[in-house]
Design an enzyme around this catalytic site. Sequence first.
Site, short mmCIF file in Angstrom:
data_model
loop_
_atom_site.label_atom_id
_atom_site.label_comp_id
_atom_site.label_asym_id
_atom_site.label_seq_id
_atom_site.Cartn_x
_atom_site.Cartn_y
_atom_site.Cartn_z
CE1 TYR A 118 9.86 24.95 -46.49
CE2 TYR A 118 10.37 26.37 -44.69
CZ TYR A 118 10.89 25.49 -45.81
OH TYR A 118 12.26 25.24 -45.83
CD GLU A 163 2.73 26.64 -49.82
OE1 GLU A 163 3.06 26.72 -48.78
OE2 GLU A 163 2.96 25.60 -50.46
CB CYS A 168 4.06 18.96 -37.15
SG CYS A 168 4.67 18.52 -38.77
CD GLN A 197 -1.29 24.42 -38.44
OE1 GLN A 197 -1.09 23.17 -38.04
NE2 GLN A 197 -0.33 25.35 -39.08
C1 LIG Z 1 3.03 22.53 -42.50
S1 LIG Z 1 2.33 23.60 -43.86
C2 LIG Z 1 2.45 25.17 -43.17
C3 LIG Z 1 1.30 26.17 -43.86
C4 LIG Z 1 1.06 27.21 -43.10
N1 LIG Z 1 1.91 28.01 -42.33
C5 LIG Z 1 -0.32 27.20 -42.22
O1 LIG Z 1 0.10 27.14 -40.84
O2 LIG Z 1 -1.18 26.78 -42.60
C6 LIG Z 1 3.70 23.54 -44.91
C7 LIG Z 1 3.55 24.02 -46.24
O3 LIG Z 1 4.94 24.00 -46.81
C8 LIG Z 1 4.64 23.97 -48.21
N2 LIG Z 1 5.95 23.52 -48.64
C9 LIG Z 1 6.55 22.39 -48.57
N3 LIG Z 1 7.93 22.31 -49.02
C10 LIG Z 1 8.01 23.57 -49.56
C11 LIG Z 1 9.16 24.49 -49.94
N4 LIG Z 1 10.54 23.49 -50.14
N5 LIG Z 1 9.16 25.50 -50.19
C12 LIG Z 1 8.01 26.40 -49.79
N6 LIG Z 1 6.73 25.64 -49.44
C13 LIG Z 1 7.09 24.33 -49.29
C14 LIG Z 1 3.72 22.99 -48.24
O4 LIG Z 1 2.97 22.98 -49.55
C15 LIG Z 1 2.58 23.75 -47.07
O5 LIG Z 1 1.75 24.51 -47.62
#
Ligand SMILES: C[S@@+](CC[C@H](N)C(=O)[O-])C[C@H]1O[C@@H](n2cnc3c(N)ncnc32)[C@H](O)[C@@H]1O
Length: 304
Positions: free
Chosen positions: A154, A178, A250, A125
Amino acid sequence: PRSSSDRSDEGLGWRTRMRYVLTEQGEVALRGHRSHEVVPAADCRIAHPLVRAAVADRVFPVRDAGETEVEVEVAASMSSGTAVVTRLPGPSASSGSGSGSEVETEIVEVVRDRRFRLGPGVFWQVHPGAPEVLVDAVLVGLAPRAGETALDLYAGAGLFAAALAEAVGPSGTVVAMESDPPAVASAARSLADLPQVSLRGVRVSPGSLRGLAATGADVAVLDPPRAGAGRAVMQALLALGPRAVAYVSCDPASLARDLAVAVAQGYSLVTLRAFDLFPMTAHVECVAILTNTPGGERGTHAPA
Ligand SMILES: C[S@@+](CC[C@H](N)C(=O)[O-])C[C@H]1O[C@@H](n2cnc3c(N)ncnc32)[C@H](O)[C@@H]1O
């Protein structure tokens, strides 16, 4: 002198992660609004002071004059007071700490006394207050209990998985999904002492969620990228029957689309909170809490 948190309160100096392009002279720059124009921006006022200090008066080598797509990522660690500068892309990226000459490739962030060890480029974040604020909102919304099964979809470096693991305790289970391998590796390093966490380096998809049918889920948090989770993932998640879901978003538009899927599937939106985690911009972070209880009451296992 004012502390950096004072500046954050004014809506400036909060951005702990910046991705710059380089000018032909090798200065850090940003693109103009809806344009390809490259604007020198070492003094961008929303960047955290540690980030600004790491790029101030710094000239990066540019391999040839026409090479305008070189990017530099700067990530500041609030706990160590250092900034890591990484030239993108590729393994030849040069890396160094903005606070001294010592080379450092890992950033450490501390949330609720847990050290999160982040590799370069791993999502975190961007506002210094965001991890605590969002973890609180998720825990208040889900009210996880000892022994429950929780999902963190995610999961990034495991910010929510760690908090959920503490809440469900050793008799509970947290499944974290993830897809980015460096993020999975960071989560594995940071959550190694929590055997109740099952970390899966997979894409969140209807297929990977169907694989959880045997265990089901009591509660779930999802924090997808801007595009949202999408209809198929929402349906597969809710088919697992979680009594409460925290959706961290977001992007209000994709959140609204995904919430509509949940409501059509019998879930109720019980709270929707918005957090100004991107001050001076039009962006806002939202946390929506859904339950499968008709009256929106949390804490029962009533069917949808
Ligand atoms: C907005 S970040 C949230 C990370 C965590 N929840 C945090 O607050 O630090 C979204 C995450 O989803 C992962 N991501 C994107 N597409 C994905 C998918 N289809 N399956 C699993 N992870 C995914 C990205 O690599 C990223 O780490």
